[in-house]
Design a protein around this motif. Structure first.
Motif, PDB file in Angstrom:
ATOM      1  N   ILE A  46       0.836  -1.203   0.000  1.00 31.78           N
ATOM      2  CA  ILE A  46       0.000   0.000   0.000  1.00 31.78           C
ATOM      3  C   ILE A  46       0.868   1.251   0.000  1.00 31.78           C
ATOM      4  CG2 ILE A  46      -1.750   1.286   1.282  1.00 31.78           C
ATOM      5  CD1 ILE A  46      -2.799  -1.377   2.325  1.00 31.78           C
ATOM      6  N   VAL A  47       1.837   1.267   0.926  1.00 28.79           N
ATOM      7  CA  VAL A  47       2.688   2.453   1.042  1.00 28.79           C
ATOM      8  C   VAL A  47       3.475   2.686  -0.244  1.00 28.79           C
ATOM      9  CG1 VAL A  47       4.709   3.386   2.225  1.00 28.79           C
ATOM     10  CG2 VAL A  47       2.853   2.366   3.544  1.00 28.79           C
ATOM     11  N   SER A  48       4.016   1.592  -0.808  1.00 25.72           N
ATOM     12  CA  SER A  48       4.867   1.796  -1.977  1.00 25.72           C
ATOM     13  C   SER A  48       4.065   2.199  -3.201  1.00 25.72           C
ATOM     14  CB  SER A  48       5.717   0.558  -2.252  1.00 25.72           C
ATOM     15  OG  SER A  48       4.903  -0.563  -2.441  1.00 25.72           O
ATOM     16  N   VAL A  49       2.806   1.747  -3.321  1.00 26.36           N
ATOM     17  CA  VAL A  49       1.995   2.207  -4.445  1.00 26.36           C
ATOM     18  C   VAL A  49       1.797   3.720  -4.352  1.00 26.36           C
ATOM     19  CG1 VAL A  49      -0.254   2.116  -5.578  1.00 26.36           C
ATOM     20  CG2 VAL A  49       0.774   0.026  -4.753  1.00 26.36           C
ATOM     21  N   PHE A  50       1.456   4.180  -3.125  1.00 26.52           N
ATOM     22  CA  PHE A  50       1.268   5.620  -2.967  1.00 26.52           C
ATOM     23  C   PHE A  50       2.577   6.378  -3.225  1.00 26.52           C
ATOM     24  CE2 PHE A  50      -2.675   4.538  -0.708  1.00 26.52           C
ATOM     25  CZ  PHE A  50      -3.509   5.441  -1.320  1.00 26.52           C
ATOM     26  N   ALA A  51       3.685   5.784  -2.757  1.00 25.84           N
ATOM     27  CA  ALA A  51       4.977   6.446  -2.974  1.00 25.84           C
ATOM     28  C   ALA A  51       5.276   6.537  -4.465  1.00 25.84           C
ATOM     29  CB  ALA A  51       6.081   5.673  -2.255  1.00 25.84           C
ATOM     30  N   GLY A  52       5.056   5.444  -5.177  1.00 21.72           N
ATOM     31  CA  GLY A  52       5.311   5.438  -6.624  1.00 21.72           C
ATOM     32  C   GLY A  52       4.477   6.483  -7.327  1.00 21.72           C
ATOM     33  N   GLY A  53       3.189   6.556  -6.940  1.00 27.62           N
ATOM     34  CA  GLY A  53       2.305   7.545  -7.561  1.00 27.62           C
ATOM     35  C   GLY A  53       2.772   8.961  -7.270  1.00 27.62           C
ATOM     36  N   ALA A  54       3.204   9.189  -6.015  1.00 30.04           N
ATOM     37  CA  ALA A  54       3.639  10.534  -5.646  1.00 30.04           C
ATOM     38  C   ALA A  54       4.888  10.935  -6.413  1.00 30.04           C
ATOM     39  CB  ALA A  54       3.901  10.593  -4.138  1.00 30.04           C
ATOM     40  N   VAL A  55       5.838  10.003  -6.515  1.00 33.22           N
ATOM     41  CA  VAL A  55       7.084  10.312  -7.223  1.00 33.22           C
ATOM     42  C   VAL A  55       6.788  10.651  -8.679  1.00 33.22           C
ATOM     43  CG1 VAL A  55       9.210   9.298  -8.105  1.00 33.22           C
ATOM     44  CG2 VAL A  55       8.565   8.974  -5.712  1.00 33.22           C
ATOM     45  N   MET A  56       5.978   9.810  -9.306  1.00 37.87           N
ATOM     46  CA  MET A  56       5.662  10.050 -10.717  1.00 37.87           C
ATOM     47  C   MET A  56       4.883  11.356 -10.860  1.00 37.87           C
ATOM     48  SD  MET A  56       6.592   8.479 -13.301  1.00 37.87           S
ATOM     49  CE  MET A  56       6.480   9.143 -14.930  1.00 37.87           C
ATOM     50  N   GLY A  57       3.961  11.606  -9.897  1.00 38.73           N
ATOM     51  CA  GLY A  57       3.207  12.853  -9.943  1.00 38.73           C
ATOM     52  C   GLY A  57       4.137  14.054  -9.865  1.00 38.73           C
ATOM     53  N   LEU A  58       5.164  13.980  -8.997  1.00 35.96           N
ATOM     54  CA  LEU A  58       6.116  15.080  -8.861  1.00 35.96           C
ATOM     55  C   LEU A  58       6.917  15.278 -10.140  1.00 35.96           C
ATOM     56  CD1 LEU A  58       7.385  14.573  -5.218  1.00 35.96           C
ATOM     57  CD2 LEU A  58       6.184  16.568  -6.138  1.00 35.96           C
ATOM     58  N   ILE A  59       7.300  14.154 -10.760  1.00 38.65           N
ATOM     59  CA  ILE A  59       8.048  14.264 -12.018  1.00 38.65           C
ATOM     60  C   ILE A  59       7.187  14.966 -13.066  1.00 38.65           C
ATOM     61  CG2 ILE A  59       9.087  12.936 -13.904  1.00 38.65           C
ATOM     62  CD1 ILE A  59       9.870  10.840 -11.849  1.00 38.65           C
ATOM     63  N   MET A  60       5.907  14.568 -13.110  1.00 38.03           N
ATOM     64  CA  MET A  60       4.992  15.186 -14.078  1.00 38.03           C
ATOM     65  C   MET A  60       4.870  16.685 -13.799  1.00 38.03           C
ATOM     66  SD  MET A  60       3.981  13.059 -16.222  1.00 38.03           S
ATOM     67  CE  MET A  60       4.346  11.344 -16.410  1.00 38.03           C
ATOM     68  N   ASN A  61       4.743  17.025 -12.512  1.00 37.13           N
ATOM     69  CA  ASN A  61       4.652  18.445 -12.126  1.00 37.13           C
ATOM     70  C   ASN A  61       5.859  19.216 -12.630  1.00 37.13           C
ATOM     71  OD1 ASN A  61       3.087  17.913  -8.880  1.00 37.13           O
ATOM     72  ND2 ASN A  61       2.271  17.915 -10.948  1.00 37.13           N
ATOM     73  N   ALA A  62       7.034  18.566 -12.519  1.00 37.33           N
ATOM     74  CA  ALA A  62       8.262  19.248 -12.906  1.00 37.33           C
ATOM     75  C   ALA A  62       8.251  19.583 -14.395  1.00 37.33           C
ATOM     76  CB  ALA A  62       9.472  18.371 -12.571  1.00 37.33           C
ATOM     77  N   PHE A  63       7.678  18.706 -15.196  1.00 37.81           N
ATOM     78  CA  PHE A  63       7.624  18.989 -16.628  1.00 37.81           C
ATOM     79  C   PHE A  63       6.462  19.925 -16.967  1.00 37.81           C
ATOM     80  CE2 PHE A  63      10.176  15.128 -16.815  1.00 37.81           C
ATOM     81  CZ  PHE A  63      11.152  15.544 -17.711  1.00 37.81           C
ATOM     82  N   GLY A  64       5.312  19.621 -16.408  1.00 35.01           N
ATOM     83  CA  GLY A  64       4.140  20.444 -16.697  1.00 35.01           C
ATOM     84  C   GLY A  64       3.690  20.282 -18.129  1.00 35.01           C
ATOM     85  N   GLY A  65       2.766  21.123 -18.575  1.00 36.25           N
ATOM     86  CA  GLY A  65       2.365  21.063 -19.976  1.00 36.25           C
ATOM     87  C   GLY A  65       0.867  21.016 -20.153  1.00 36.25           C
ATOM     88  N   ASN A  66       0.188  20.095 -19.478  1.00 36.01           N
ATOM     89  CA  ASN A  66      -1.272  20.117 -19.563  1.00 36.01           C
ATOM     90  C   ASN A  66      -1.864  19.927 -18.169  1.00 36.01           C
ATOM     91  OD1 ASN A  66      -1.257  17.357 -18.986  1.00 36.01           O
ATOM     92  ND2 ASN A  66      -1.163  16.833 -21.160  1.00 36.01           N
ATOM     93  N   ALA A  67      -3.197  19.947 -18.109  1.00 26.89           N
ATOM     94  CA  ALA A  67      -3.852  19.945 -16.801  1.00 26.89           C
ATOM     95  C   ALA A  67      -3.509  18.702 -15.999  1.00 26.89           C
ATOM     96  CB  ALA A  67      -5.362  20.063 -16.981  1.00 26.89           C
ATOM     97  N   LEU A  68      -3.417  17.542 -16.691  1.00 21.64           N
ATOM     98  CA  LEU A  68      -3.131  16.306 -15.950  1.00 21.64           C
ATOM     99  C   LEU A  68      -1.702  16.324 -15.401  1.00 21.64           C
ATOM    100  CD1 LEU A  68      -4.632  13.233 -17.803  1.00 21.64           C
ATOM    101  CD2 LEU A  68      -4.982  13.907 -15.448  1.00 21.64           C
ATOM    102  N   MET A  69      -0.770  16.902 -16.185  1.00 17.60           N
ATOM    103  CA  MET A  69       0.612  16.916 -15.727  1.00 17.60           C
ATOM    104  C   MET A  69       0.824  17.932 -14.621  1.00 17.60           C
ATOM    105  SD  MET A  69       2.595  16.538 -19.320  1.00 17.60           S
ATOM    106  CE  MET A  69       4.192  15.906 -18.852  1.00 17.60           C
TER     107      MET A  69
END
Lengths: 392, 214
Positions: free
Chosen positions: A276-299
């Motif tokens: 459970i913890v690692s799924v959330f961690a994986g999602g958070a890390v990927m979410g942060l990477i997406m934030n760093a790039f940006g570009g559209n609403a989902l990112m």
């Protein structure tokens, strides 16, 4: 209680070898152990046994799902009356949803257990309780308006192709409940995605308030809307998203209810907290990477919103932790969970046709789980061999 | 061989019967799977494919069997390929001339009969070491065994996936009014694999000889 015990003992000889109803032996045993704790004792080997058998473990998971289920029922009613523009009380919302959700649960259980019983009879083994959980998970990942016959077909597919062909409970490669959902998603896409299926009655030409849209938060984000709104156009607060007052599959919307379930699972030791913890961690890390790039609403969506919207939390807590299809080794669980989180967000953001990636991410990692375990074990063996050589 | 063997002796008939049942090229030997996945979305292309494979298979089996004492072993594969390729091109040309629509639907898969492992396998395993008549029967049997599975798979895929058979609607409109929908997954390739899998499952549970001892 005693009368029941006596009755069972009385009819027991009929199903023993040579009895009239011997062919129903596994059905009988299924019900007998359901009613009473089996009194079989170990005759050889280890004598220490836990009363915590598969039936108890499965029931624990079902109990953990109850908060999500109850909230899902209430939300079904809430979303329906919101679309109609009516204000009704808590109980009316709940009662409406209850009547909508109950048939799906009944169909799922009747179909699935029916098939399990038939297979147990044919193969002459005990009835396994694995379906108690799948039968409850399937309704929770369905849109509320799904036609009941589709639920039946999907359940049958999941139990037969997803489980029985591999040898039944404990042998399946993929999570049966997700198999059912994936089957429906690819077989009947019009009933499993879009803006009109998440609200009870919307598909059948319900009179809604003006400008009503039943699209889910993720679907709006996928269309590049920065401000996510509910059906009638009010912006959603983080609290709304966390509580789950948004359209979505029946059980997936409320992160709070799911976290209560997670708490129960972790406390009883049924679900692995590492996954459970690692799924959330994986999602958070990927979410942060997406934030760093940006570009559209989902990112650009803040990473914590990724974790509370859509099926992410539900998948992490109830689907990824499936002990059969998930990774078995302790180190493997971390890798398995982390990759699910990463892939879920990746699919979510970059797949244009499908604003949700959790289902596919978990199914994909289910397939890879044995491989992860294999390398973890190989690594262990190598490390120990090395140690042995040094000492020698 | 001193006395002449009758044309349809038990041994010869077995050559036809075996590939239909327990040495079926698809379900038992698991050959020719790729084309079975690709052209079984509808019944009609599957039937045309079956006919094409029957033609290619039987004729090349007979030709190779006739040539078997002349072909040097070191270049036998290339000889086999030439024979198969010639037959495939003939079949392709005939299809394009007389059944253009189906030929379009089958697209490259007629050409890919050349690479169908069943054909090459039978030439290697049977035609090279048997007389023309048994080779003919063997070719016929194996092509039928292949076609049989193709037709069963495409029957279910077309019926459940499009609600039609041979292009005609067979599921009544009233079903659709009640909310029945065609199964979109049936049209996708993975479902062909699953249907073949189910056929193998059914066959194995009926035919105990196929279950390996281990």
């Amino acid at each position: 209680m005693n009368a029941l015990r006596r009755y069972i003992d009385k009819i027991k000889p009929n199903v023993e070898k040579g009895g009239k109803f011997h062919f129903l032996k596994s059905t009988f045993e299924g019900f007998e152990t359901f009613l009473f704790v089996p009194n079989t004792v170990t005759t050889t080997g280890s004598h220490i046994r836990d009363a915590f058998d598969m039936k108890r473990a499965m029931i624990m998971v079902v109990i953990a799902m109850v908060p999500a289920l109850l909230f899902g029922m209430w939300n079904t009613g809430y979303q329906h009356f919101l679309a109609l523009g009516q204000e009704v009380g808590l109980w009316e919302n709940f009662w409406f949803g209850f009547l909508r959700v109950l048939p799906i649960i009944v169909v799922s259980y009747v179909t699935g257990l029916g098939i399990e019983f038939v297979f147990a009879q044919i193969r002459g083994h005990e009835i396994n309780e694995g379906f108690l959980v799948s039968g409850m998970l399937i309704p929770l990942v369905m849109p509320v308006d799904v036609p009941l016959w589709m639920v039946a077909v999907a359940t049958a597919f999941a139990v037969i192709i997803g489980k029985e062909v591999f040898g039944g409970t404990g042998m399946n490669i993929l999570n049966p409940a997700l198999t059912a959902r994936a089957f429906l998603f690819f077989a009947y896409p019009t009933k499993m995605s879009g803006d009109r299926i998440w609200i009870a009655g919307l598909d059948k030409g319900m009179e809604t308030v003006d400008g009503y849209s039943g699209s889910t938060a993720l679907a709006q984000a996928a269309q590049n809307n920065d401000v996510l709104v509910n059906g009638i156009g009010d912006p959603l607060t983080t609290w709304d998203k966390f509580m789950g007052m948004i359209p979505g599959s029946i059980g997936e919307t409320s992160t709070l209810a799911i976290l209560i379930g997670a708490f129960i699972l972790i406390l009883t030791g049924v679900g692995s907290w590492k996954i459970i913890v690692s799924v959330f961690a994986g999602g958070a890390v990927m979410g942060l990477i997406m934030n760093a790039f940006g570009g559209n609403a989902l990112m650009e969506m803040p990473f914590w919103e990724h974790l509370i919207l859509g099926g992410f939390a539900f998948g992490a807590v109830f689907m990824a932790t499936d002990p059969v299809s998930g990774a078995q080794t302790e180190k493997g669980k971390w890798i398995y969970g982390f990759l699910i989180g990463v892939l879920a967000i990746l699919i979510r953001v970059f797949n244009p046709g499908y604003p949700e990636g959790v289902m596919l991410a978990i199914l994909l990692m289910n397939v890879f789980a044995p491989l992860i375990d294999h390398y973890i074990m190989e690594g262990n063996i190598r490390r120990r061999l090395k140690r042995a050589k040094v000492q020698a | 061989m001193t006395e002449k063997e009758p044309l349809f002796s038990a041994k010869n008939l077995k050559l036809i019967r075996e590939p239909l049942g327990h040495s079926n090229p698809i379900t038992v030997q698991v050959l020719g799977i790729c084309s079975a996945l690709a052209i079984t979305v509808q019944l009609k292309p599957a039937i045309v494919m079956t006919l094409s494979v029957i033609a290619v298979m039987t004729i090349s089996n007979v030709v190779i069997s006739l040539l078997r004492n002349m072909v040097p072993p070191r270049i036998r594969i290339i000889v086999q390929l030439v024979v198969i390729a010639t037959m495939v091109i003939l079949v392709d040309e005939i299809l394009q001339a007389f059944a253009y629509d189906v030929s379009k639907q089958l697209s490259v898969f007629v050409g890919l009969i050349i690479t169908n492992c069943i054909i090459m396998g039978r030439l290697e395993a049977f035609a090279l070491s048997n007389k023309p008549w048994p080779a003919f029967l063997d070719g016929l049997g194996n092509a039928f065994g292949y076609g049989l599975i193709l037709i069963i798979v495409s029957f279910f895929r077309e019926l459940l996936g499009s609600g039609t058979l041979m292009g005609y609607q067979v599921i009544p409109d009233s079903f659709y009014e009640f909310g029945y929908e065609n199964n979109g997954l049936m049209v996708l390739p993975p479902m062909a694999l699953i249907v073949v899998g189910i056929i193998i499952w059914v066959q194995r549970s009926k035919d105990k000889e196929l279950i390996e001892q281990n």
